[in-house]
Design an enzyme around this catalytic site. Structure first.
Site, PDB file in Angstrom:
ATOM      1  N   GLY A 127      34.840  37.742  33.544  1.00  0.00           N
ATOM      2  CA  GLY A 127      33.458  38.200  33.940  1.00  0.00           C
ATOM      3  C   GLY A 127      32.778  37.146  34.939  1.00  0.00           C
ATOM      4  O   GLY A 127      32.323  36.277  35.783  1.00  0.00           O
ATOM      5  N   ASP A 148      36.895  35.123  28.267  1.00  0.00           N
ATOM      6  CA  ASP A 148      35.989  34.546  26.919  1.00  0.00           C
ATOM      7  C   ASP A 148      36.125  35.811  25.334  1.00  0.00           C
ATOM      8  O   ASP A 148      35.980  37.071  26.056  1.00  0.00           O
ATOM      9  CB  ASP A 148      35.242  34.812  27.588  1.00  0.00           C
ATOM     10  CG  ASP A 148      34.045  32.705  28.152  1.00  0.00           C
ATOM     11  OD1 ASP A 148      34.171  32.613  27.818  1.00  0.00           O
ATOM     12  OD2 ASP A 148      34.168  33.599  30.199  1.00  0.00           O
ATOM     13  N   LYS A 193      36.285  45.084  36.626  1.00  0.00           N
ATOM     14  CA  LYS A 193      37.927  44.586  36.461  1.00  0.00           C
ATOM     15  C   LYS A 193      39.346  45.907  36.385  1.00  0.00           C
ATOM     16  O   LYS A 193      39.941  44.941  37.141  1.00  0.00           O
ATOM     17  CB  LYS A 193      37.634  43.673  34.529  1.00  0.00           C
ATOM     18  CG  LYS A 193      37.130  42.756  34.690  1.00  0.00           C
ATOM     19  CD  LYS A 193      37.377  41.985  33.644  1.00  0.00           C
ATOM     20  CE  LYS A 193      36.174  41.538  32.793  1.00  0.00           C
ATOM     21  NZ  LYS A 193      36.155  40.278  31.528  1.00  0.00           N
ATOM     22  N   ASP A 222      41.172  39.117  30.065  1.00  0.00           N
ATOM     23  CA  ASP A 222      40.530  38.520  29.861  1.00  0.00           C
ATOM     24  C   ASP A 222      39.794  36.877  29.220  1.00  0.00           C
ATOM     25  O   ASP A 222      41.004  36.418  28.741  1.00  0.00           O
ATOM     26  CB  ASP A 222      40.145  39.217  29.167  1.00  0.00           C
ATOM     27  CG  ASP A 222      37.946  38.653  28.283  1.00  0.00           C
ATOM     28  OD1 ASP A 222      36.941  38.379  29.646  1.00  0.00           O
ATOM     29  OD2 ASP A 222      37.288  38.752  27.738  1.00  0.00           O
ATOM     30  N   ASP A 243      38.475  42.086  25.359  1.00  0.00           N
ATOM     31  CA  ASP A 243      37.310  41.999  23.851  1.00  0.00           C
ATOM     32  C   ASP A 243      35.939  42.807  23.914  1.00  0.00           C
ATOM     33  O   ASP A 243      35.747  43.288  23.118  1.00  0.00           O
ATOM     34  CB  ASP A 243      36.846  40.736  23.393  1.00  0.00           C
ATOM     35  CG  ASP A 243      36.046  39.963  24.202  1.00  0.00           C
ATOM     36  OD1 ASP A 243      36.130  39.746  25.966  1.00  0.00           O
ATOM     37  OD2 ASP A 243      35.127  39.314  23.825  1.00  0.00           O
ATOM     38  N   ASN A 282      33.093  44.921  29.300  1.00  0.00           N
ATOM     39  CA  ASN A 282      33.320  45.104  31.102  1.00  0.00           C
ATOM     40  C   ASN A 282      34.991  45.095  30.768  1.00  0.00           C
ATOM     41  O   ASN A 282      35.013  44.771  31.610  1.00  0.00           O
ATOM     42  CB  ASN A 282      32.601  44.185  31.399  1.00  0.00           C
ATOM     43  CG  ASN A 282      33.098  42.392  30.462  1.00  0.00           C
ATOM     44  OD1 ASN A 282      33.982  42.164  29.722  1.00  0.00           O
ATOM     45  ND2 ASN A 282      33.024  41.266  31.341  1.00  0.00           N
TER      46      ASN A 282
END
Length: 268
Positions: free
Chosen positions: A45, A12, A172, A10, A195, A198
């Site tokens: 995302g 962010d 994802k 991921d 984190d 999602n």
């Protein structure tokens, strides 16, 4: 070395620090993993409009999963799949946001468009992902419920105050599975790091799912392991420990300011 052949990251809250940088230590260990034959991809995302700078920065010639799986790339400039929301679904989601006085945005093929730039013409575009934000937690929770009642939508979040919507079944996890098909490997050979909500399906499906130290508690409970925070090089620590089997050690700059690997110790 472990049996993991792919690391899905991921961006962010995970690979990026709070000021949206990739730290020197994280950069170093991503490159070490790639040099060792491990494929390192983003599963984010974000869309290409805001993620490509990190792809270019690391000079990665690998597949990428964008927009929570709504867009999958074989490599730079090599689009593989796109999955669109219907135009009626976009109208429904737009109405939910406007009626609630919420901020909203969408990723189309052409643009990342926020509420201030939204016009009637936007409903004629092809949208891959739609997001809604409201700072009042009961309100955003109700918006998620209302969207779910519309059916045929995949609803997740990257923060407690937002919701992110893609076509049903697009996530994802879906994107990483498609990349595994492309590379001829299994999900059991994947280490995934994230984190927030999602990242949940991806973390649960991977051979080794790692939650960041700053991750939401639900994700930490679902993960196989918890690493350090994004501000403390959690991705670098996870790669050291689970890809290379090393006790994590910090990088230290030499007299020229170049970062060198510390005396990492094998885990026995």
């Amino acid at each position: 070395m472990t049996s993991y052949k792919l690391v899905a990251l991921d961006l962010d809250g995970t690979t990026l620090t709070e000021d949206k940088r990739i730290s020197d230590e994280t950069r170093y260990w991503i490159k070490r993993a790639m040099e060792a034959g491990v494929t390192v991809i983003f599963s984010t995302g974000r869309g290409m409009q805001t993620a490509s700078i990190y792809w270019d920065d690391l000079q990665l010639e690998v597949p990428m999963v964008m927009l929570n799986g709504a867009e999958i790339w074989k490599g730079p400039g090599q689009l593989w799949e796109r999955h669109y929301l219907s135009r009626q679904e976009i109208r429904n989601l737009h109405k939910l946001a406007v009626d609630a006085g919420a901020w909203f945005w969408g990723y189309s093929v052409e643009s990342l468009t926020g509420a201030r730039e939204w016009t009637e013409e936007m409903f004629e575009r092809d949208w891959l992902k739609f997001g809604i934000r409201h700072d009042d937690l009961p309100t955003i929770a109700k918006l998620r419920e209302d969207a779910a009642a519309c059916g045929n939508l995949e609803i997740t979040r990257s923060a407690d105050i937002n919701m992110e919507v893609t076509r049903q079944g697009v996530s994802k996890e879906y994107g990483v599975r498609k990349v595994c098909e492309l590379l001829g490997i299994g999900m059991h050979e994947v280490m995934a790091i994230g984190d927030h909500h999602n990242d949940m399906l991806m973390i649960q499906a991977a051979g080794w799912g790692v939650a960041m130290g700053n991750a939401e508690e639900e994700l930490k409970r679902a993960a196989d392991a918890v690493t350090d925070t994004n501000e403390q090089d959690g991705v670098a620590r996870a790669i050291q420990r689970y890809v290379f089997g090393l006790e994590p050690q910090p990088l230290t700059p030499d007299k020229t300011g170049t970062y060198q690997r510390g005396d990492a110790r094998s885990i026995t």
